[in-house]
Design an enzyme around this catalytic site. Structure first.
Site, PDB file in Angstrom:
ATOM      1  N   LYS A  49      42.709  41.877  43.016  1.00 28.73           N
ATOM      2  CA  LYS A  49      42.783  42.187  41.587  1.00 28.73           C
ATOM      3  C   LYS A  49      42.389  43.627  41.281  1.00 28.73           C
ATOM      4  O   LYS A  49      42.678  44.126  40.189  1.00 28.73           O
ATOM      5  CB  LYS A  49      41.896  41.227  40.798  1.00 28.73           C
ATOM      6  CG  LYS A  49      42.290  39.761  40.931  1.00 28.73           C
ATOM      7  CD  LYS A  49      43.686  39.490  40.417  1.00 28.73           C
ATOM      8  CE  LYS A  49      43.975  37.995  40.393  1.00 28.73           C
ATOM      9  NZ  LYS A  49      45.341  37.699  39.888  1.00 28.73           N
ATOM     10  N   SER A  50      41.737  44.296  42.231  1.00 32.52           N
ATOM     11  CA  SER A  50      41.431  45.716  42.030  1.00 32.52           C
ATOM     12  C   SER A  50      42.719  46.506  41.872  1.00 32.52           C
ATOM     13  O   SER A  50      42.794  47.474  41.106  1.00 32.52           O
ATOM     14  CB  SER A  50      40.624  46.263  43.206  1.00 32.52           C
ATOM     15  OG  SER A  50      39.463  45.508  43.445  1.00 32.52           O
TER      16      SER A  50
END
Length: 262
Positions: A49-50
């Site tokens: 998700k970064s």
């Protein structure tokens, strides 16, 4: 808040790790170690998700959708929330995250450590209630908020199409034959699948797994999602053990390869 300083240069270019599996196949199987994104971040480091947090914020700033002084708000079960909070806060924005109250403790800690305000919603009401609460907050002062909206933002799959797909293709010398990833919000499987389809002229098979979902509340006690993408590769050797050890891929061969995202 901790003294951790976000270094966005540590997002992307994560390694493929070869899986030593006892499987009835002649394929080499690799996992893409997405926890190398923001690896030193507290409460378990970053995750896949970064990537999308950076992609969505970059896109919003480039389009002029995100102005200084605006608060970034996002509904999430934890993983996207912590990454949006980390990156947006580091860029100088206030952040508010809307979460179900049964989100994993480590995920809550990660969001708080990033300096975000958390709005909890009764998990018994279902995840739609989390989204509805976020919309209610925005409706009170629309000009004060920007919502990345991972569920509808094209920069979610677009980031994977531009980065994750290319990284897998290059790391397997263009010989990736299969790609396996969880469904979740759909960004990873859609974007990476689309990118690999283009890069391999349709030769790579894209496989979606719905066994886990990042869009639903989690009661697990893990600190952050360390999702992996699996890439399959053709090979003539097969493990005869039941081990599932990971080792970095450091060599190139002339055999086909399969990959997965983690």
């Amino acid at each position: 808040m901790s003294e951790y300083v976000v270094d966005e240069s540590t997002i992307f270019e994560t390694p493929l790790l070869e899986l030593d599996l006892d499987i009835e196949s002649d394929a080499d199987v690799y996992a893409k170690a997405e926890w190398f994104n923001l690896y030193d971040a507290p409460h378990g480091g970053g995750s896949i998700k970064s990537r999308i947090a950076k992609g969505m914020l970059d896109g919003a700033e480039e389009r002029g959708d995100l102005d200084p002084g605006v608060t970034v708000i996002e509904p999430t079960s934890g993983n996207t929330g912590s990454e949006v909070a980390r990156l947006a806060n580091a860029r100088g924005y206030d952040v508010e995250i809307v979460m179900p109250d049964n989100a994993a403790g480590g995920k809550i800690d990660a969001v708080r450590d990033a300096g975000a305000e958390i709005h909890f919603v009764d998990a018994n009401l279902g995840y739609d209630a989390v989204i509805e609460r976020c919309e209610e907050i925005i409706a009170e002062d629309p000009d004060a908020y920007y919502r990345p909206n991972q569920y509808e933002n094209p920069d979610n799959p677009g980031t994977h199409e531009r980065t994750t797909a290319r990284e897998i293709y290059e790391a397997t010398d263009g010989e990736v034959t299969h790609f396996v990833a969880g469904v979740g919000t759909g960004g990873t499987i859609t974007g990476t699948g689309r990118g690999l389809t283009d890069l391999t002229d349709g030769a790579a098979e894209i496989v979606a797994s719905s066994r886990t979902s990042s869009s639903t509340p989690s009661t697990a006690s893990n600190t952050s999602s360390r999702a992996t993408t699996t890439t399959l590769t053709r090979t003539t050797s097969r493990s005869s053990t039941g081990r599932s050890t990971l080792r970095p891929r450091t060599r190139t061969t002339e055999r086909g390869r399969s990959a997965s995202a983690t």
